[in-house]
Design an enzyme around this catalytic site. Structure first.
Site, mmCIF file in Angstrom:
data_model
loop_
_atom_site.group_PDB
_atom_site.id
_atom_site.type_symbol
_atom_site.label_atom_id
_atom_site.label_comp_id
_atom_site.label_asym_id
_atom_site.label_seq_id
_atom_site.Cartn_x
_atom_site.Cartn_y
_atom_site.Cartn_z
ATOM 1 N N ASP A 110 2.916 54.978 45.407
ATOM 2 C CA ASP A 110 3.391 54.645 46.755
ATOM 3 C C ASP A 110 4.721 53.925 46.600
ATOM 4 O O ASP A 110 4.798 52.861 45.974
ATOM 5 C CB ASP A 110 2.369 53.747 47.460
ATOM 6 C CG ASP A 110 2.820 53.371 48.857
ATOM 7 O OD1 ASP A 110 3.451 54.209 49.528
ATOM 8 O OD2 ASP A 110 2.552 52.228 49.281
ATOM 9 N N GLY A 155 44.060 36.254 33.656
ATOM 10 C CA GLY A 155 44.155 35.190 34.651
ATOM 11 C C GLY A 155 44.787 35.716 35.922
ATOM 12 O O GLY A 155 45.205 36.876 36.002
ATOM 13 N N SER A 201 52.282 36.299 31.177
ATOM 14 C CA SER A 201 53.426 36.950 30.528
ATOM 15 C C SER A 201 54.353 35.929 29.884
ATOM 16 O O SER A 201 54.882 36.160 28.788
ATOM 17 C CB SER A 201 54.190 37.799 31.551
ATOM 18 O OG SER A 201 53.372 38.839 32.056
ATOM 19 N N SER A 219 43.564 41.783 34.570
ATOM 20 C CA SER A 219 42.260 42.309 34.117
ATOM 21 C C SER A 219 41.114 41.557 34.787
ATOM 22 O O SER A 219 40.388 40.802 34.133
ATOM 23 C CB SER A 219 42.144 42.245 32.590
ATOM 24 O OG SER A 219 42.521 41.003 32.067
#
Length: 643
Positions: free
Chosen positions: A103, A475, A482, A549
């Site tokens: 069921d 981040g 960078s 990311s």
């Protein structure tokens, strides 16, 4: 015997056992129908009967009458809400057959439970509320029933008492149901009008619908044809679950025979290695046996010393399974977070677990029209067809194949060697279930090219004088990734270290210029970057990756592409308010004005690293200090060579 007690008798043979599932939309009466089958088949033990009477008075929906649905709704939440949440299995018997009934829930969010219940069923009882007719969830369950290999369907049009037992209403629903089933290609369908709460046409014919002269639900279950022995007649498939080594003089391979038979002296293959050998012994629970049969757990030994491990598949030498690493698959998505093109998941098929990447998603199925609709993602409960690429070759059978036996065409459902589940790599939640349709031709045509100078050779030569790794800075936009990566590379370059800086903005001018900023494009962006970074590590470089990311799954994917110690995750930890205040490129302002969609931190999520190797608090240190900390980290890992 209580309906939910383990059956003390030997397991029935396939000629007298029928496994079936009840499904349909919520509140269609699935638990009531199955409870009535148990009740009228006299399968309720005395102690359960006393409990049922008490519970019916306390939480039942039938007033002073017994509420048969409570026989199935075992969870407290189910009894209080009057719905089914979990899958409830019950054993019962008629005069001619024994049954295992599942069921399953009707609510959309519990579709995964329905798939679980259907995965071993041979017949489906699909309920339709006579007042509502077919609903989206009813159609979805019919589609799933077909996809999962169930070819016999009983449609119970329930609650006929609430439409005054009108034949016209039943006829209209029957036409709709049969038309939909015909479009799906269903071969066998029986449609029955029932009143489950009163038991009409459940076990015995009802008096309120004399115009219906077909079978009751129980008669339909009793009369459903069963294949006499489909699993034993199929080729041998024995997934290796464990290597048994109790002492130095014994090595056996244990598992459940999912199809076929195996006996001593038989030639077999081990897949995916394709090595052949001969079975020496077949051992059951009580010792050596002359024949192992489907659905029996055995340990086999072989004549040759082969490298066989968990996840390998032992098959008949003259009827092997296929081996591939690229497939077309049908996927049922069962999680709130969508399936995204390019994302990788753990894929469990039989006893083997591999990493599978969805690329591309070909289409999804419109449940109402059965049309194929172009899609780049699957949402909860959607069904789609995708290409899957696994990180290694696996042995499999197509989930549904047409074969011949005794001169007749038959359809063979390979649930154990053709069905799989997808698992989230971070949470380990089961997020999807699928069926392998076939291997893609390019899977057989693509091979790894052997090279003389490989990664190991370059490492031995140590021509660079330092190690190789990926330093992955993640981040928010404006966090300083960078800037820190550039400062770090200047220091490494001054040390004579061979490096390369992969920056998010720079790659979108070339390699990833075709990608936008949707969730699926972000996934593909990181997948490509990770593959490039892996090649550079293979060449002996220290690779600096500066990317937002935002998703943990893709950062985990990038980590898993590399060897132990070759991936250093750096969380450039900057609060959103600080990053937004910097807003060097003016992107946050555009996002706040609605001019820039899917911007991380505003209308797209950022999933913080949970166990980053390095965390840089940019509210406390500047870029040069951060770069110096990373230099110290690389030195401690002995990646930079002698000073």
């Amino acid at each position: 015997m209580a309906a939910d007690d383990p059956d003390p008798e030997p397991a029935p043979g396939p000629t007298d056992l029928l496994r079936f599932i009840t499904c349909g939309s919520v509140d269609d009466g699935k638990s009531t129908l199955l409870g009535r089958l148990l009740w009228e088949s006299q399968q309720v033990a005395d102690d359960h009967l006393r409990t049922l009477v008490v519970d019916s008075a306390r939480v039942g929906t039938r007033g002073a009458q017994v509420d048969c649905a409570l026989l199935l709704d075992g969870l407290a939440a189910e009894r209080e809400q009057g719905i089914t949440i979990d899958v409830a299995y019950r054993h019962f018997r008629s005069a001619s057959r024994r049954f295992i009934a599942a069921d399953t829930p009707g609510h959309e969010q519990y579709t995964r439970n329905m798939v679980t219940g259907a995965s071993t069923a041979e017949l489906a009882v699909v309920l339709v509320d006579a007042r509502k007719g077919m609903l989206v969830q009813t159609r979805r369950h019919l589609v799933l029933v077909l996809l999962l290999g169930i070819r016999q369907v009983v449609v119970a049009v329930n609650k006929m008492d609430l439409v005054q037992h009108a034949q016209t209403r039943f006829d209209a629903i029957e036409v709709e149901v049969r038309a939909f089933g015909h479009r799906l290609g269903m071969r066998t369908m029986t449609v029955i009008p029932v009143v489950a709460v009163d038991g009409e046409n459940v076990v015995a014919p009802g008096r309120s619908m004399p115009w219906y002269r077909g079978p009751t639900v129980l008669q339909a279950l009793d009369g459903a044809p069963l294949d006499t022995n489909p699993l034993q007649d199929a080729p041998l498939r024995l997934p290796v679950q464990a290597v048994v080594r109790p002492h130095a003089d014994f090595r056996g391979y244990a598992g459940l025979i999912v199809s076929g038979t195996v006996r001593p002296g038989e030639r077999v293959r081990v897949l995916p290695s394709n090595l052949q050998t001969t079975v020496s012994r077949v051992i059951g629970p009580d010792g050596d046996i002359a024949l192992g049969v489907a659905q029996q757990s055995v340990t086999v030994t072989v004549a040759d010393e082969l490298d066989i491990s968990r996840g390998d598949l032992i098959v008949a030498a003259d009827a092997p399974a296929e081996v591939a690493d690229r497939f077309q698959a049908t996927i049922v998505w069962m999680h709130e977070a969508p399936l995204l093109r390019g994302r990788s998941y753990l894929m469990k098929i039989g006893t083997r677990t591999v990493t599978a990447t969805v690329s591309p998603l070909r289409h999804r199925l419109d449940i109402d029209t059965l049309e194929h609709i172009a899609a780049e993602r699957l949402e909860l409960n959607q069904i789609g067809v995708a290409e899957l690429t696994t990180d290694r070759q696996i042995a499999f059978d197509p989930y549904c194949v047409n074969a011949r036996a005794d001169g007749h065409d038959i359809e063979r459902i390979n649930r154990d060697t053709g069905g799989f589940i997808l698992i989230d790599r971070i949470t380990l939640d089961t997020v999807g279930a699928g069926m392998l349709d076939f291997a893609l031709h390019r899977s057989a045509n693509l091979h790894w090219q052997a090279v003389a100078v490989d990664k190991a050779a370059r490492q031995r030569a140590n021509v660079n004088g330092h190690g190789s790794a990926v330093v992955w800075l993640t981040g928010l936009s404006g966090a300083g990734k960078s800037t820190i990566a550039d400062a770090l590379e200047r220091r490494l370059h001054a040390r004579g270290v061979r490096t390369y800086l992969l920056d998010g903005d720079n790659l979108r001018h070339g390699l990833n210029k075709d990608l936008g900023f949707t969730a699926q494009d972000r996934v593909e962006n990181i997948r490509r970057v990770a593959e490039v970074a892996r090649l550079m590590v293979d060449a002996g470089l220290i690779v600096l990756c500066a990317f937002i990311s935002p998703f943990r799954a893709e950062r985990r994917m990038a980590r898993d592409l590399l060897g132990a110690g070759e991936f250093i995750e750096v969380h450039v930890d900057t609060p959103l308010a600080v990053a937004e205040a910097r807003d060097v490129k003016g992107l946050y302002a555009k996002a706040r004005r609605g001019e820039l969609r899917n911007f991380t931190g505003i209308d797209s999520p950022y999933e913080r690293p949970e166990q980053a190797e390095v965390v840089l608090d940019t509210t406390a240190i500047d870029a040069d200090q951060a770069a110096e900390l990373l230099m110290q980290r690389l030195q401690s890992l002995q990646l930079l060579g002698p000073l």
